[in-house]
Design a protein around this motif. Structure first.
Motif, PDB file in Angstrom:
ATOM      1  N   GLY A   1     -43.328 -15.984 -26.146  1.00 15.85           N
ATOM      2  CA  GLY A   1     -44.605 -15.217 -26.480  1.00 15.85           C
ATOM      3  C   GLY A   1     -45.850 -15.192 -25.775  1.00 15.85           C
ATOM      4  O   GLY A   1     -46.760 -14.505 -25.839  1.00 15.85           O
ATOM      5  N   LYS A   2     -45.511 -15.781 -24.460  1.00 17.69           N
ATOM      6  CA  LYS A   2     -46.746 -15.954 -23.637  1.00 17.69           C
ATOM      7  C   LYS A   2     -46.159 -15.582 -22.200  1.00 17.69           C
ATOM      8  O   LYS A   2     -45.083 -15.879 -22.014  1.00 17.69           O
ATOM      9  CB  LYS A   2     -47.213 -17.403 -23.584  1.00 17.69           C
ATOM     10  CG  LYS A   2     -47.951 -17.935 -24.789  1.00 17.69           C
ATOM     11  CD  LYS A   2     -48.703 -19.235 -24.392  1.00 17.69           C
ATOM     12  CE  LYS A   2     -49.435 -19.779 -25.845  1.00 17.69           C
ATOM     13  NZ  LYS A   2     -49.805 -20.937 -25.512  1.00 17.69           N
ATOM     14  N   PRO A   3     -47.067 -14.897 -21.075  1.00 14.77           N
ATOM     15  CA  PRO A   3     -46.700 -14.846 -19.887  1.00 14.77           C
ATOM     16  C   PRO A   3     -46.324 -16.251 -19.276  1.00 14.77           C
ATOM     17  O   PRO A   3     -46.698 -17.359 -19.921  1.00 14.77           O
ATOM     18  CB  PRO A   3     -47.683 -13.987 -19.413  1.00 14.77           C
ATOM     19  CG  PRO A   3     -48.941 -14.526 -20.199  1.00 14.77           C
ATOM     20  CD  PRO A   3     -48.453 -14.992 -21.646  1.00 14.77           C
ATOM     21  N   SER A   4     -46.039 -16.126 -18.032  1.00 11.97           N
ATOM     22  CA  SER A   4     -45.652 -17.383 -17.374  1.00 11.97           C
ATOM     23  C   SER A   4     -47.266 -18.155 -17.162  1.00 11.97           C
ATOM     24  O   SER A   4     -48.245 -17.446 -17.048  1.00 11.97           O
ATOM     25  CB  SER A   4     -45.298 -17.096 -15.852  1.00 11.97           C
ATOM     26  OG  SER A   4     -45.925 -16.454 -14.915  1.00 11.97           O
ATOM     27  N   ARG A   5     -46.852 -19.248 -16.674  1.00 10.64           N
ATOM     28  CA  ARG A   5     -48.121 -20.210 -16.636  1.00 10.64           C
ATOM     29  C   ARG A   5     -49.046 -19.587 -15.255  1.00 10.64           C
ATOM     30  O   ARG A   5     -50.334 -19.472 -15.465  1.00 10.64           O
ATOM     31  CB  ARG A   5     -47.657 -21.399 -16.147  1.00 10.64           C
ATOM     32  CG  ARG A   5     -46.994 -22.315 -17.247  1.00 10.64           C
ATOM     33  CD  ARG A   5     -46.608 -23.757 -16.816  1.00 10.64           C
ATOM     34  NE  ARG A   5     -45.589 -24.198 -17.792  1.00 10.64           N
ATOM     35  CZ  ARG A   5     -45.011 -25.436 -17.666  1.00 10.64           C
ATOM     36  NH1 ARG A   5     -44.942 -26.068 -16.700  1.00 10.64           N
ATOM     37  NH2 ARG A   5     -44.252 -26.114 -18.626  1.00 10.64           N
ATOM     38  N   LEU A   6     -48.533 -19.154 -14.164  1.00  6.73           N
ATOM     39  CA  LEU A   6     -49.159 -18.626 -13.073  1.00  6.73           C
ATOM     40  C   LEU A   6     -49.963 -17.286 -13.758  1.00  6.73           C
ATOM     41  O   LEU A   6     -51.049 -16.930 -13.358  1.00  6.73           O
ATOM     42  CB  LEU A   6     -48.453 -18.428 -11.931  1.00  6.73           C
ATOM     43  CG  LEU A   6     -49.236 -17.693 -10.862  1.00  6.73           C
ATOM     44  CD1 LEU A   6     -50.211 -18.620 -10.342  1.00  6.73           C
ATOM     45  CD2 LEU A   6     -48.187 -17.318  -9.611  1.00  6.73           C
TER      46      LEU A   6
ATOM     47  N   GLY B   1     -50.027 -24.370 -19.849  1.00 10.75           N
ATOM     48  CA  GLY B   1     -48.640 -24.972 -20.374  1.00 10.75           C
ATOM     49  C   GLY B   1     -49.082 -25.716 -21.423  1.00 10.75           C
ATOM     50  O   GLY B   1     -50.120 -26.248 -21.418  1.00 10.75           O
ATOM     51  N   THR B   2     -48.454 -25.736 -22.505  1.00  7.58           N
ATOM     52  CA  THR B   2     -48.459 -26.386 -23.709  1.00  7.58           C
ATOM     53  C   THR B   2     -47.679 -27.577 -23.815  1.00  7.58           C
ATOM     54  O   THR B   2     -46.346 -27.709 -24.220  1.00  7.58           O
ATOM     55  CB  THR B   2     -48.266 -25.442 -24.932  1.00  7.58           C
ATOM     56  OG1 THR B   2     -48.975 -24.317 -24.701  1.00  7.58           O
ATOM     57  CG2 THR B   2     -49.095 -26.290 -26.124  1.00  7.58           C
ATOM     58  N   PRO B   3     -48.334 -28.692 -23.785  1.00  7.70           N
ATOM     59  CA  PRO B   3     -47.232 -30.099 -23.663  1.00  7.70           C
ATOM     60  C   PRO B   3     -46.839 -30.411 -25.196  1.00  7.70           C
ATOM     61  O   PRO B   3     -45.395 -30.774 -25.337  1.00  7.70           O
ATOM     62  CB  PRO B   3     -48.425 -31.004 -23.286  1.00  7.70           C
ATOM     63  CG  PRO B   3     -49.394 -30.783 -22.528  1.00  7.70           C
ATOM     64  CD  PRO B   3     -49.491 -29.120 -22.907  1.00  7.70           C
ATOM     65  N   ALA B   4     -47.523 -29.977 -26.202  1.00  9.75           N
ATOM     66  CA  ALA B   4     -46.894 -30.169 -27.244  1.00  9.75           C
ATOM     67  C   ALA B   4     -45.810 -29.363 -27.675  1.00  9.75           C
ATOM     68  O   ALA B   4     -44.802 -29.813 -28.601  1.00  9.75           O
ATOM     69  CB  ALA B   4     -48.140 -29.822 -28.445  1.00  9.75           C
ATOM     70  N   THR B   5     -45.635 -28.232 -27.193  1.00  9.75           N
ATOM     71  CA  THR B   5     -44.533 -27.147 -27.431  1.00  9.75           C
ATOM     72  C   THR B   5     -43.366 -27.363 -26.400  1.00  9.75           C
ATOM     73  O   THR B   5     -42.579 -26.625 -26.446  1.00  9.75           O
ATOM     74  CB  THR B   5     -44.967 -25.871 -27.879  1.00  9.75           C
ATOM     75  OG1 THR B   5     -45.664 -25.451 -26.691  1.00  9.75           O
ATOM     76  CG2 THR B   5     -45.787 -25.866 -29.030  1.00  9.75           C
ATOM     77  N   TYR B   6     -43.688 -28.098 -25.551  1.00  9.70           N
ATOM     78  CA  TYR B   6     -42.692 -28.051 -24.192  1.00  9.70           C
ATOM     79  C   TYR B   6     -41.497 -28.999 -24.561  1.00  9.70           C
ATOM     80  O   TYR B   6     -41.563 -30.013 -25.235  1.00  9.70           O
ATOM     81  CB  TYR B   6     -43.318 -28.707 -22.900  1.00  9.70           C
ATOM     82  CG  TYR B   6     -42.451 -28.730 -21.666  1.00  9.70           C
ATOM     83  CD1 TYR B   6     -41.891 -30.051 -21.364  1.00  9.70           C
ATOM     84  CD2 TYR B   6     -42.222 -27.669 -21.003  1.00  9.70           C
ATOM     85  CE1 TYR B   6     -41.032 -29.980 -20.189  1.00  9.70           C
ATOM     86  CE2 TYR B   6     -41.251 -27.679 -19.869  1.00  9.70           C
ATOM     87  CZ  TYR B   6     -40.706 -28.740 -19.416  1.00  9.70           C
ATOM     88  OH  TYR B   6     -40.013 -28.947 -18.377  1.00  9.70           O
ATOM     89  N   ARG B   7     -40.295 -28.175 -24.275  1.00 11.18           N
ATOM     90  CA  ARG B   7     -39.065 -28.923 -24.761  1.00 11.18           C
ATOM     91  C   ARG B   7     -38.047 -28.914 -23.599  1.00 11.18           C
ATOM     92  O   ARG B   7     -37.737 -28.040 -22.783  1.00 11.18           O
ATOM     93  CB  ARG B   7     -38.356 -27.941 -25.945  1.00 11.18           C
ATOM     94  CG  ARG B   7     -38.953 -28.150 -27.277  1.00 11.18           C
ATOM     95  CD  ARG B   7     -38.381 -27.186 -28.092  1.00 11.18           C
ATOM     96  NE  ARG B   7     -37.124 -27.268 -28.649  1.00 11.18           N
ATOM     97  CZ  ARG B   7     -36.801 -28.035 -29.639  1.00 11.18           C
ATOM     98  NH1 ARG B   7     -37.615 -28.626 -30.361  1.00 11.18           N
ATOM     99  NH2 ARG B   7     -35.423 -28.060 -29.931  1.00 11.18           N
TER     100      ARG B   7
ATOM    101  N   MET C   1     -44.733 -23.065 -12.313  1.00 13.43           N
ATOM    102  CA  MET C   1     -45.794 -22.263 -12.899  1.00 13.43           C
ATOM    103  C   MET C   1     -44.907 -20.942 -13.257  1.00 13.43           C
ATOM    104  O   MET C   1     -45.588 -20.065 -13.746  1.00 13.43           O
ATOM    105  CB  MET C   1     -46.626 -21.830 -11.663  1.00 13.43           C
ATOM    106  CG  MET C   1     -47.560 -23.297 -11.470  1.00 13.43           C
ATOM    107  SD  MET C   1     -48.470 -23.908 -12.841  1.00 13.43           S
ATOM    108  CE  MET C   1     -49.948 -22.796 -13.096  1.00 13.43           C
ATOM    109  N   ALA C   2     -43.683 -21.011 -13.034  1.00  7.95           N
ATOM    110  CA  ALA C   2     -43.120 -19.510 -13.443  1.00  7.95           C
ATOM    111  C   ALA C   2     -42.633 -19.733 -14.773  1.00  7.95           C
ATOM    112  O   ALA C   2     -42.092 -18.670 -15.525  1.00  7.95           O
ATOM    113  CB  ALA C   2     -41.952 -19.452 -12.374  1.00  7.95           C
ATOM    114  N   LEU C   3     -42.633 -21.014 -15.549  1.00  5.30           N
ATOM    115  CA  LEU C   3     -42.080 -21.239 -16.693  1.00  5.30           C
ATOM    116  C   LEU C   3     -43.159 -20.409 -17.841  1.00  5.30           C
ATOM    117  O   LEU C   3     -44.447 -20.469 -17.455  1.00  5.30           O
ATOM    118  CB  LEU C   3     -41.964 -22.934 -17.136  1.00  5.30           C
ATOM    119  CG  LEU C   3     -40.844 -23.081 -16.369  1.00  5.30           C
ATOM    120  CD1 LEU C   3     -41.037 -24.911 -16.561  1.00  5.30           C
ATOM    121  CD2 LEU C   3     -39.425 -22.901 -16.495  1.00  5.30           C
TER     122      LEU C   3
END
Lengths: 769, 259
Positions: free
Chosen positions: A111-116, A219-225, A105-107
């Motif tokens: 351009g976005k804050p962390s997941r948490l 989190g965005t699965p589509a843009t996760y790398r 959740m720290a990821l």
């Protein structure tokens, strides 16, 4: 008593919340009450009929209505109504809110804050924070979870940090629902990225809890790398020159269309590379490597992928695994000068050992034997001495000359090859007979140099004579001749073994050699002749057994209704010692566990034995500890109080494989232990696998009758919609209660009186009275 | 008795030493080497009760001489006679049994000893001196073998059995007569510790004191006798080397020679 609540008669005042309700405390029986009611109906009907002829329709209706009201009021009074006024405490329905605070959740996406932080902003931030809105309708119970769930005070939401080493969404959810089994919540609002590392077994049971779960994905699965070495399947043990398969599971997110090179390394050197084309956005493939180890030992291999641009995690781009490489079968070359019973039973002993691959050559015919048939009628084959003693020597682990004289078969300089073979680590044994030792012509040859005994030059060393083999002090505890761990039992066994009928008399044992057994007889009026001796020569080992009657330890023991196993054990132990079986090393390292977590203390035991395999009273140890990053660090060890035993410890702060080597100086000689590879790993998978898994969150929602939405979805539902979805009505706790019996009150009585009076007045007006 | 090798060595010494001696006018006496008996192969013959355990007392001597002459195995001419109860039985892992008539059954204890002998590495060569199938010695042998190994049966040894290639490549079974063109054996794991021949091998081997053959071999004559000796030599080497000739390294050579 019949209770009839009058909802929503609830009102709030400064002094509290109140609720009213009406009760009927029936004092007459139901039957009587019914009879009275029927009586009232009958009376009413009679009145109606009576007034039909006398008054106009409207008057008739009015009078009957007034009478009916009066009857109802009387009937009502007969039912004894009571007004219940309660001061209550309103209890809002519970709603569980669970927030994932695991490491992933720290990821954050670019351009976005962390997941948490996104969850915090949703719950507490903005113009319309969600949490206060929910608190108006629900008793919000806030939880944080990673591999377990625990309550989180609402005021600490802003400060809570990520830290969980792994995520168990299902386990945490199940635990929270179980906690609320007695008072089930109206629902669960679960925030997570879905990167679940626990078991999936709880998924099927969620429906049974009967609680709807609304899952919110971050989190965005589509843009996760990310690229990940998910697993490496390799045996822990491989064999020299034997192909070994290593299967690697490669996962990739967001690299569709790219080619990923996967490398297999040993000690930093690339052993093999495979390039994998990524064919899907969420990709997984098995990659297979085949390695053929070339040397015996303990090795650390690494499977790795170079970090790629935009990867969320790089810690999961490599995985180490230890590989222990051993020799497969022990390859033994047995050369025998003449088939005898000693050969027959030695061959049986070697063949019966499944770990031995035996190549044997027996001279069935010498040049002086007379041939009476053409060669084509003989099963004899050429003795390939040139190939064996020039090219193939190094392929054997042990060479045995059993009653064999080389002189008729190959030149003496082949013996120099044998000497060199032993010097470089091979093993050699000579077993007695008429064609062995001095009588075999080995005096003054390189073979004499490597043997643990010197040879007589007169070539007349074979002596028939009955004798036993008596163990020396060294022989009593040596691995070759220790046929029982119990010293007295071992002695009993050796005393029981049959006598030998001949002996090769040799010179004295060499300075570095150890005599394990001597003859009980006396040869040439000298002191007891050595029967079994061994020594280390260069990197290798040699052994001399000065009798060709050892076969009697097998067959004659069997004839005594005893066991031939002692002979087989002796052969087995002799071979194992000669080839330096790791089990017989004089320095051993043992660890208290096979794996250790990062940051823990690694502990274990060192054992040092003398040449006779008794614990070493004095030894000088040197240790070398290499971290996964390749740096050498000191390691402490202390004697335990038991001879030859030490305890070691060190702190493992790095993840990976530590290499531990130990050397011991015992009696002026240096001995090495087999290297120990210790795996230290970081428990948990957060730094290994952090891909958002919204599919799991959807699954949870579906199974529980809930719903799912992504937090960054512009069309996400409002708080009001969420509340409406959950529903739920408050419950009340009664603090005080006041009961008012209405028929005992003046107003009701006055009402009844008033109705009757009104009717009386109307009757007078209508001229009925 | 001096062994053949010792004799040859002595001859060699004389052949080398004589011209020098003549040249120098000195006769050099050959050294009085006494080659002691080493791990010499000694054939043990089984003495049993009833029947006739020793119809041909001198039969094994020519066989031992043949083994010594043709192979690298040192042998002793004289046999060792033993009973199954003899404490020295397990000092002789090769046992030869022959007879012409039926004999008294072995006791249970004797059977147990014999079973142990065969299971732990010994070999028993049974030679029917009479050749009457189903009667006399043959009947007794088969009865005792059935008691010895009730769960196993005597089987015909196939042509590729190791005993037919331990030294000679044997394609026919010799003997004084041809009762069976095959050998029978009892298999235990990967060995055949019991071999049975009904063709009268001993009679084919036996010489009288003047060195003449005692019995004529029929119908094959001396060729048949040679086969009997070859089989005897192979049995001795089979006892000493067991499945050595089944090692992979030998197979291509043997296959090539057998065609």
């Amino acid at each position: 008593m019949i209770y009839l609540p009058l909802y929503p008669f609830v009102w709030h005042t400064a002094s509290g919340t109140f609720r009213s309700s009406l009760t009927w405390e029936m004092t007459l029986s139901f039957t009587l009450t019914l009879a009275i009611a029927l009586g009232f109906v009958l009376l009413l009907l009679l009145q109606w009929r009576d007034l039909r002829q006398r008054v106009a329709r409207p008057v008739r209706w009015g009078l009957c209505l007034l009478r009916a009201v009066a009857y109802l009021l009387v009937l009502g009074m007969l039912l004894n109504p009571a007004l219940l006024i309660q001061k209550v405490l309103q209890i809002l329905p519970p709603l569980v809110v669970m927030v994932d605070t695991s490491g992933s959740m720290a990821l954050s996406e670019p351009g976005k804050p962390s997941r948490l932080q996104q969850i915090r902003d949703y719950l507490r931030g903005g113009a319309h924070p969600t949490l206060p809105a929910l608190e108006q309708h629900y008793q919000v119970k806030l939880y944080q979870f990673d591999d377990t769930a625990r309550a989180l005070p609402a005021e600490r939401l802003a400060d809570v940090q990520v830290g969980g080493r792994s995520t168990d969404v299902l386990g945490s959810l199940t635990a929270v629902l179980e906690e609320h089994r007695a008072t089930p919540p109206v629902g669960v609002l679960l925030f997570s990225d879905g990167a679940h590392h626990g078991s999936d077994t709880g998924l099927g049971h969620l429906r049974q809890a009967g609680v709807r779960v609304v899952t919110v994905g971050v989190g965005t699965p589509a843009t996760y790398r990310d690229i990940r070495i998910a697993a490496v399947q390799a045996p822990t043990l491989a064999f020299v020159h034997y192909p070994t398969e290593v299967n690697v599971t490669l996962q990739a997110w967001g690299y569709r269309g790219e080619y990923i090179p996967v490398m297999l390394k040993r000690a930093g050197r690339v052993v093999a590379t495979k390039t994998v084309p990524v064919t899907a956005n969420v990709f997984e493939q098995q990659v297979q490597f085949e390695i053929e180890p070339e040397e015996v030992g303990e090795f650390t291999y690494t499977v790795s992928v170079a970090p790629h641009l935009g990867e969320a995690l790089t810690e999961n781009n490599h995985m180490d695994f230890p590989l222990s490489v051993a020799r497969d079968k022990i390859r033994v070359l047995l050369v025998c000068g003449s088939p005898t019973w000693n050969y027959r039973f030695l061959r049986q002993g070697l063949k019966q050992d499944p770990s031995i691959d035996l190549i044997s050559f027996v001279i069935l015919r010498t040049p002086t034997d007379v041939v009476n048939v053409p060669e084509s009628q003989l099963s004899l084959i050429p003795f390939p001495t040139q190939r064996l003693f020039t090219q193939e020597l190094k392929n054997f682990d042990l060479i045995i000359f059993e009653n064999f004289s080389y002189q008729l078969y190959f030149p003496w300089y082949y013996l120099e090859n044998v000497r060199k073979y032993v010097q470089e680590g091979g093993a050699f044994a000579m077993i007695g007979g008429m064609l062995a030792f001095g009588q075999g012509g080995y005096a003054g040859t390189p073979i004499e140099e490597i043997l643990p005994v010197s040879l007589r030059s007169d070539r007349n060393d074979y002596r028939p004579g009955t004798q036993r083999m008596v163990l020396t002090e060294e022989g009593k505890s040596h691995p070759i001749t220790r046929l029982s761990p119990d010293a007295s039992e071992n002695q009993r066994i050796w005393d029981m073994l049959p006598e030998l009928d001949a002996l090769n008399v040799v010179g004295p044992a060499k300075p570095g050699a150890t005599v394990l057994g001597i003859s009980s007889g006396r040869a040439d009026d000298r002191s007891a002749a050595p029967l079994l001796a061994m020594q280390r020569f260069g990197e290798g080992r040699t052994l001399a057994l000065m009798s060709d009657y050892v076969w009697k330890w097998n067959f004659q023991m069997a004839g005594r209704l005893d066991s031939n196993q002692y002979y087989l054990q002796f052969v087995r132990q002799m071979v194992r010692w000669l080839i330096r079986d790791p089990v017989l090393k004089q320095v051993r390292i043992m660890a208290d566990a096979s794996e250790f977590p990062v940051g823990s203390e690694v502990t274990g035991t060192l054992q040092v034995l003398q040449d006779d395999y008794r614990p070493a009273e004095t030894a000088t140890l040197s240790t070398k500890l290499r971290t996964p990053k390749g740096t050498e660090v000191p390691m402490q060890y202390v004697p335990t109080g038991t001879a030859g035993e030490y305890r070691y410890r060190f702190r493992a702060d790095e993840e990976g494989i530590y290499e531990l080597d130990v050397q011991a100086q015992v009696g002026g000689k240096t001995h090495e232990a087999n290297r120990l590879l210790l795996r230290v790993q970081r428990p948990g998978d957060e730094n290994q696998h952090a891909a958002p898994n919204h599919a799991l969150l959807r699954d949870i929602a579906e199974r529980t009758g809930g719903t799912f939405f992504a937090l960054d979805d512009p069309a996400r539902p409002s708080v009001a919609s969420v509340s409406e979805f959950f529903g739920g009505i408050p419950s009340y706790k009664v603090l005080e209660e006041t009961r008012l019996r209405l028929r005992e009150t003046l107003p009701l009585f006055l009402v009844v009186l008033g109705v009757l009076a009104l009717e009386w007045w109307w009757r007078r007006r209508a001229g009925l009275l | 008795m001096t062994s053949r090798r010792a004799f040859l060595h002595q001859m060699l010494h004389w052949a080398i030493g004589m011209p020098a001696a003549l040249g120098l006018g000195i006769i050099r006496t050959p050294p009085a080497e006494a080659m002691p008996a080493s791990n010499t192969f000694i054939l043990a013959q089984l003495q049993y009760r009833g029947g006739q355990w020793d119809p041909r007392p001198r039969a094994t001597i020519p066989l031992m001489q043949e083994v010594r002459l043709r192979t690298s195995v040192e042998t002793r001419d004289e046999r060792q006679v033993l009973t199954l109860r003899d404490p020295a039985l397990f000092a002789y892992p090769f046992l030869y049994m022959t007879g012409e008539r039926s004999f008294e059954p072995f006791s249970d204890e004797e059977l147990e000893i014999l079973r142990r002998y065969l299971l732990f590495g010994g070999l028993l060569l049974i030679d029917d001196a009479r050749g009457n199938k189903g009667r006399d010695f043959d009947a007794s042998v088969r009865q005792e073998i059935a008691r010895l190994f009730p769960d196993r049966a005597l089987k015909i040894l196939q042509p590729e059995h190791t005993v037919f290639r331990t030294f000679y490549l044997i394609r026919t079974i010799g003997g004084v007569r041809v009762v069976n063109p095959y050998l029978e054996g009892m298999q235990v794991e990967d060995r055949t510790p019991l071999i049975y021949c009904q063709n009268g091998l001993g009679a084919a081997w036996e010489r009288d004191y003047l060195g003449h053959w005692v019995a004529a071999c029929a119908p094959g004559g001396e060729a048949q006798r040679l086969e009997a000796f070859k089989l005897g030599v192979n049995c001795v080497l089979y006892a000493l080397t067991v499945n050595y000739k089944q090692d992979l390294i030998h197979l291509p050579f043997i296959r090539k020679k057998l065609g």
